[in-house]
Design a protein around this motif. Structure first.
Motif, short mmCIF file in Angstrom:
data_model
loop_
_atom_site.label_atom_id
_atom_site.label_comp_id
_atom_site.label_asym_id
_atom_site.label_seq_id
_atom_site.Cartn_x
_atom_site.Cartn_y
_atom_site.Cartn_z
N ASP A 102 0.82 -1.22 0.00
CA ASP A 102 0.00 0.00 0.00
C ASP A 102 0.86 1.26 0.00
OD1 ASP A 102 -2.12 -1.74 0.06
OD2 ASP A 102 -2.89 -1.08 2.00
N SER A 103 2.06 1.17 0.53
CA SER A 103 2.93 2.35 0.54
C SER A 103 3.21 2.83 -0.89
CB SER A 103 4.23 2.07 1.28
OG SER A 103 4.97 1.07 0.62
N ILE A 104 3.25 1.92 -1.83
CA ILE A 104 3.49 2.28 -3.23
C ILE A 104 2.26 2.95 -3.83
CG2 ILE A 104 4.21 1.45 -5.49
CD1 ILE A 104 6.37 1.30 -3.26
N ILE A 105 1.08 2.55 -3.41
CA ILE A 105 -0.15 3.21 -3.88
C ILE A 105 -0.14 4.67 -3.42
CG2 ILE A 105 -2.67 3.26 -3.78
CD1 ILE A 105 -2.51 0.19 -3.17
N TYR A 106 0.19 4.89 -2.15
CA TYR A 106 0.24 6.26 -1.63
C TYR A 106 1.33 7.08 -2.31
CZ TYR A 106 -2.93 4.76 2.05
OH TYR A 106 -4.02 4.27 2.73
N LEU A 107 2.49 6.49 -2.49
CA LEU A 107 3.57 7.19 -3.18
C LEU A 107 3.14 7.61 -4.58
CD1 LEU A 107 6.51 8.17 -3.31
CD2 LEU A 107 7.12 5.87 -4.11
N THR A 108 2.49 6.70 -5.29
CA THR A 108 2.00 7.02 -6.64
C THR A 108 0.96 8.13 -6.59
OG1 THR A 108 2.38 4.71 -7.27
CG2 THR A 108 1.00 6.04 -8.73
N ALA A 109 0.07 8.08 -5.61
CA ALA A 109 -0.94 9.13 -5.47
C ALA A 109 -0.28 10.49 -5.28
CB ALA A 109 -1.86 8.82 -4.29
N PHE A 110 0.77 10.54 -4.47
CA PHE A 110 1.44 11.81 -4.18
C PHE A 110 2.25 12.31 -5.37
CE2 PHE A 110 1.75 10.16 0.47
CZ PHE A 110 0.38 10.36 0.65
N CYS A 157 -4.64 19.83 -0.38
CA CYS A 157 -3.93 20.45 0.74
C CYS A 157 -2.70 21.20 0.27
CB CYS A 157 -3.52 19.38 1.76
SG CYS A 157 -4.91 18.65 2.60
N LYS A 158 -2.57 22.43 0.72
CA LYS A 158 -1.37 23.21 0.39
C LYS A 158 -0.16 22.68 1.16
CE LYS A 158 -3.55 27.35 -1.24
NZ LYS A 158 -3.69 26.94 -2.59
N ASN A 159 -0.37 22.31 2.42
CA ASN A 159 0.69 21.75 3.23
C ASN A 159 0.77 20.25 2.92
OD1 ASN A 159 1.96 20.32 5.46
ND2 ASN A 159 1.88 22.25 6.57
N LYS A 160 1.87 19.83 2.33
CA LYS A 160 2.00 18.45 1.85
C LYS A 160 2.00 17.42 2.98
CE LYS A 160 1.66 19.63 -2.26
NZ LYS A 160 0.30 19.52 -2.80
N ILE A 161 2.57 17.75 4.12
CA ILE A 161 2.55 16.80 5.25
C ILE A 161 1.12 16.59 5.74
CG2 ILE A 161 3.28 16.42 7.65
CD1 ILE A 161 5.52 15.92 5.74
N VAL A 162 0.38 17.67 5.89
CA VAL A 162 -1.03 17.56 6.30
C VAL A 162 -1.80 16.75 5.25
CG1 VAL A 162 -3.17 18.85 6.72
CG2 VAL A 162 -1.01 19.66 7.68
N GLY A 163 -1.54 17.04 3.97
CA GLY A 163 -2.20 16.30 2.90
C GLY A 163 -1.91 14.82 2.97
N MET A 164 -0.67 14.48 3.27
CA MET A 164 -0.30 13.06 3.39
C MET A 164 -1.03 12.41 4.55
SD MET A 164 3.76 13.08 2.70
CE MET A 164 4.43 13.31 1.07
N VAL A 182 2.90 4.11 6.11
CA VAL A 182 3.14 5.56 6.20
C VAL A 182 4.59 5.98 5.93
CG1 VAL A 182 3.12 7.51 7.81
CG2 VAL A 182 1.13 6.01 7.64
N PRO A 183 5.60 5.40 6.52
CA PRO A 183 6.95 5.96 6.39
C PRO A 183 7.52 5.99 4.96
CG PRO A 183 6.89 4.34 8.16
CD PRO A 183 5.59 4.26 7.44
N ILE A 184 7.35 4.92 4.22
CA ILE A 184 7.99 4.81 2.90
C ILE A 184 7.55 5.93 1.96
CG2 ILE A 184 8.21 3.37 0.83
CD1 ILE A 184 8.13 0.93 2.73
N PRO A 185 6.23 6.15 1.77
CA PRO A 185 5.87 7.20 0.80
C PRO A 185 6.27 8.61 1.24
CG PRO A 185 3.91 6.23 1.77
CD PRO A 185 5.07 5.42 2.24
N ILE A 186 6.31 8.87 2.53
CA ILE A 186 6.74 10.20 2.99
C ILE A 186 8.20 10.43 2.63
CG2 ILE A 186 7.19 11.64 5.01
CD1 ILE A 186 4.68 10.40 6.29
N ILE A 187 9.04 9.48 2.97
CA ILE A 187 10.48 9.62 2.71
C ILE A 187 10.77 9.69 1.21
CG2 ILE A 187 12.71 8.44 2.90
CD1 ILE A 187 11.57 7.26 5.60
N VAL A 188 10.19 8.76 0.46
CA VAL A 188 10.48 8.70 -0.98
C VAL A 188 9.87 9.90 -1.72
CG1 VAL A 188 10.25 7.31 -3.08
CG2 VAL A 188 10.75 6.20 -0.89
#
Length: 161
Positions: free
Chosen positions: A39-47, A95-102, A146-152
């Motif tokens: 699922d981390s790859i799905i989130y990374l792709t979304a971002f 979301c303008k703030n990317k961390i909040v958006g994540m 959560v951690p993988i898509p944030i870092i990558v």
């Protein structure tokens, strides 16, 4: 086909393969299934690439994994993971703030996964109570993603378009 479309299709294919591998081959068993990092790859792709790409990655990666592991869950997984991709990308984009958006995207995705698999298990078992046992594991599944898509994301956001 333009160079940009070809590049995007290659990204989607590679990310789908990564989602499949991280779902199918790196698993942590639980009492009611398993936890994985797909699922981390799905989130990374979304971002990075948006909702349509994330929906494709989720449907392809998760769908093929379930086809080989738990065939009865293949169609529900395709639908659930595609919804996670679309919804998390939409929330992130707003979301303008990317961390909040994540964070909001992860929360949205967690409810889609937990609710989607709860409904799936209710239909499969014709029981509303016993499927409740898998809900915490499905929320844990998102927490592990959560951690993988944030870092990558922050490493690649200016390199992938």
């Amino acid at each position: 086909m333009t160079k940009t479309n070809t590049k995007r299709m290659v990204y989607i294919a590679l990310l789908s393969a990564m989602a499949f591998v991280l779902t199918r081959f790196i698993q942590f068993p639980t009492a009611l299934g398993y936890i994985h990092f797909g699922d981390s790859i799905i989130y990374l792709t979304a971002f990075l690439l948006g909702g349509a790409a994330a929906a494709a990655v989720g449907a392809i990666g998760g769908g093929f994994s379930d086809l080989l592991s738990y065939p009865a869950y293949t169609l529900p997984t395709i639908i659930i993971k595609a919804l996670v991709g679309f919804a998390s990308a939409a929330v992130f984009k707003k979301c303008k703030n990317k961390i909040v958006g994540m964070i909001l995207a992860f929360v949205c995705g967690a409810f889609i996964v937990a609710g989607g698999y709860y409904i799936t298990e209710v239909v499969m078992t014709a029981n509303f109570v016993s499927p409740l046992a898998s809900v915490p594991t499905n929320f844990l599944q998102t927490a592990m993603s959560v951690p993988i898509p944030i870092i990558v994301y922050f490493a690649l956001k200016d390199k992938i378009k």
